[in-house]
Motif scaffolding. Sequence first.
Motif, PDB file in Angstrom:
ATOM      1  N   THR A 132      35.680  50.853  37.446  1.00 38.55           N
ATOM      2  CA  THR A 132      34.718  50.885  38.546  1.00 38.55           C
ATOM      3  C   THR A 132      34.991  49.748  39.528  1.00 38.55           C
ATOM      4  O   THR A 132      34.982  49.948  40.758  1.00 38.55           O
ATOM      5  CB  THR A 132      33.285  50.792  38.004  1.00 38.55           C
ATOM      6  OG1 THR A 132      33.038  51.894  37.124  1.00 38.55           O
ATOM      7  CG2 THR A 132      32.273  50.829  39.147  1.00 38.55           C
ATOM      8  N   LYS A 133      35.247  48.569  38.996  1.00 37.23           N
ATOM      9  CA  LYS A 133      35.544  47.424  39.862  1.00 37.23           C
ATOM     10  C   LYS A 133      36.806  47.658  40.683  1.00 37.23           C
ATOM     11  O   LYS A 133      36.912  47.214  41.826  1.00 37.23           O
ATOM     12  CB  LYS A 133      35.718  46.160  39.015  1.00 37.23           C
ATOM     13  CG  LYS A 133      34.427  45.571  38.480  1.00 37.23           C
ATOM     14  CD  LYS A 133      34.722  44.299  37.709  1.00 37.23           C
ATOM     15  CE  LYS A 133      33.432  43.675  37.175  1.00 37.23           C
ATOM     16  NZ  LYS A 133      33.720  42.436  36.388  1.00 37.23           N
ATOM     17  N   GLU A 134      37.766  48.346  40.108  1.00 44.93           N
ATOM     18  CA  GLU A 134      39.046  48.559  40.778  1.00 44.93           C
ATOM     19  C   GLU A 134      39.096  49.873  41.555  1.00 44.93           C
ATOM     20  O   GLU A 134      40.164  50.275  42.030  1.00 44.93           O
ATOM     21  CB  GLU A 134      40.178  48.547  39.732  1.00 44.93           C
ATOM     22  CG  GLU A 134      40.286  47.250  38.956  1.00 44.93           C
ATOM     23  CD  GLU A 134      40.733  46.087  39.833  1.00 44.93           C
ATOM     24  OE1 GLU A 134      41.381  46.335  40.866  1.00 44.93           O
ATOM     25  OE2 GLU A 134      40.430  44.923  39.478  1.00 44.93           O
ATOM     26  N   ASP A 135      37.931  50.539  41.674  1.00 43.82           N
ATOM     27  CA  ASP A 135      37.843  51.805  42.430  1.00 43.82           C
ATOM     28  C   ASP A 135      38.803  52.867  41.889  1.00 43.82           C
ATOM     29  O   ASP A 135      39.443  53.606  42.648  1.00 43.82           O
ATOM     30  CB  ASP A 135      38.123  51.567  43.920  1.00 43.82           C
ATOM     31  CG  ASP A 135      37.031  50.747  44.580  1.00 43.82           C
ATOM     32  OD1 ASP A 135      35.859  50.925  44.197  1.00 43.82           O
ATOM     33  OD2 ASP A 135      37.348  49.942  45.472  1.00 43.82           O
ATOM     34  N   ARG A 137      39.132  56.299  39.872  1.00 47.35           N
ATOM     35  CA  ARG A 137      38.302  57.446  39.502  1.00 47.35           C
ATOM     36  C   ARG A 137      38.516  57.807  38.044  1.00 47.35           C
ATOM     37  O   ARG A 137      39.651  57.797  37.545  1.00 47.35           O
ATOM     38  CB  ARG A 137      38.639  58.646  40.394  1.00 47.35           C
ATOM     39  CG  ARG A 137      37.755  59.868  40.156  1.00 47.35           C
ATOM     40  CD  ARG A 137      37.776  60.791  41.356  1.00 47.35           C
ATOM     41  NE  ARG A 137      39.090  61.388  41.564  1.00 47.35           N
ATOM     42  CZ  ARG A 137      39.438  62.600  41.121  1.00 47.35           C
ATOM     43  NH1 ARG A 137      38.573  63.322  40.433  1.00 47.35           N
ATOM     44  NH2 ARG A 137      40.628  63.080  41.374  1.00 47.35           N
TER      45      ARG A 137
END
Length: 491
Positions: A132-135, A137
């Motif tokens: 999530t932090k690193e975007d 999916r």
Amino acid sequence: MYGTRYIAKILTTPRVTASIVIHCRQHLRTSANRMASPPKKIDETDLSAEIIAQLGKPPKMRENPAFTKVDSDEFRSIFTPELETLVALFKKYNYELRIAGGAVRDILMKIKPKDVDFATTATPEQMKEMFTKEDVRMINAKGEKHGTITPRINDMENFEVTTLRIDVRTDGRHADVVFTTNWQLDANRRDLTINSMFLGLDGTVYDYFYGYDDVQRRRIIFVGDADVRIKEDYLRILRYFRFYGRIAADPNSHDPATLAAIKANGAGLARISSERVWAELRKIIAGNFGRELVLEMYNCGLLEHCGLPAQPNISEFERLCNSFKRFEEESHHPILYMCGLLHTTEQAMQLHERLKLSAYERDLALFITQQRHRIDNEYKSLRDCQKLCLQPYAKRDYVEHLLKYANKLELYQQLKAWQIPNFPIKGNMLSSYGLVHRKLGLVLNELRLLWVDSDYKLTAEELLESVPTIMEQMQQSPPSTPNTNKKQRTR
């Protein structure tokens, strides 16, 4: 040297956190018949003898599991830009990531792996937070309850990453599991030594139970006590035979103690779902050493738990396997081998009821068992086979399978090469005769047979001249049309 005390020592290393006994005892009190609960992160600072017992008999282990490295073309072939990105992410957040399971085995066998799975010390929650932090999916949320997160890197490649875990309670198919950070404990829960290895992204092979040696020797051995491993998951019986066909160099080099454990636990296969049994069985029967493995499974009393008769048609099955050798360039549908083990059409339906065959597989099994005795009696020539292809209860590929089953190589090749001419009659040409629905189909079928008998030379006008005669014969003696619909085929 590597008994219960050694396992206890491993489990009590300071790398692990503080509530394993509480979590494990909670799992052990759950019903053995329910589905597995979501895994939990554990601490391994303390373990009771009860928990240690759940791990099974400790197997022989290497002093140094990281004993060799690989740098082969097969290993390098898995490194895509997306994998490099994934590896960098886990390094950034200080989680260890290794290749797991079958891909390790394939690379060591100089086979380029088709699928690569990964194991990690990160929990699903930690992975979700990281991605999530690193975007990044994440897809396939259903895998999370088994400890698996599937990130999609650069919107191009998916990777299945599973948290290390321990199976603390099983019901013969599902397991209650808890997470761990100990690679050896995760390896210890796996079925076969050849599937229990890990491969570091730097090429280091981590082999705890001599799986590397077993790959080199083409030996199929359970991790630890075969009886314990099988009772954890009875599907492992079929997995043993499937991997034997894939790995072993000789059809009859089974470990006697392993076969004894399989024979003692064969009835457990009845608890395994139809889909899983058939998925394994079809690979065994049509794979390498299929004939020998099926005969060994029969000797172990397994076939009756897989939907086949307790006394299968062994002589017909062996004839079939030998005749298939003539079709050198052909692969054979697994259902043909299964039909060779059946005596009757009723047994084909019992097979379907156990394995939940697809509609195509079910109908092919019924067709073969119904028609195989008519070869050389009713079906002797190419013309006979062509006419059979036009019957409403048959399909061309059914007839081709029938000829392969009956070892009619020349007829099979002729039928494969046959180009069906366009039938000159359309249904609307018969509207003036008042034919609808079933009667229309019956008349069209009779016209097709007349057309085949004329060597496909009768024109539409000539065929239509025969319609009154066909209708009169139908009124005098309604034709029997076995197997013309799904309900009748099933019956």
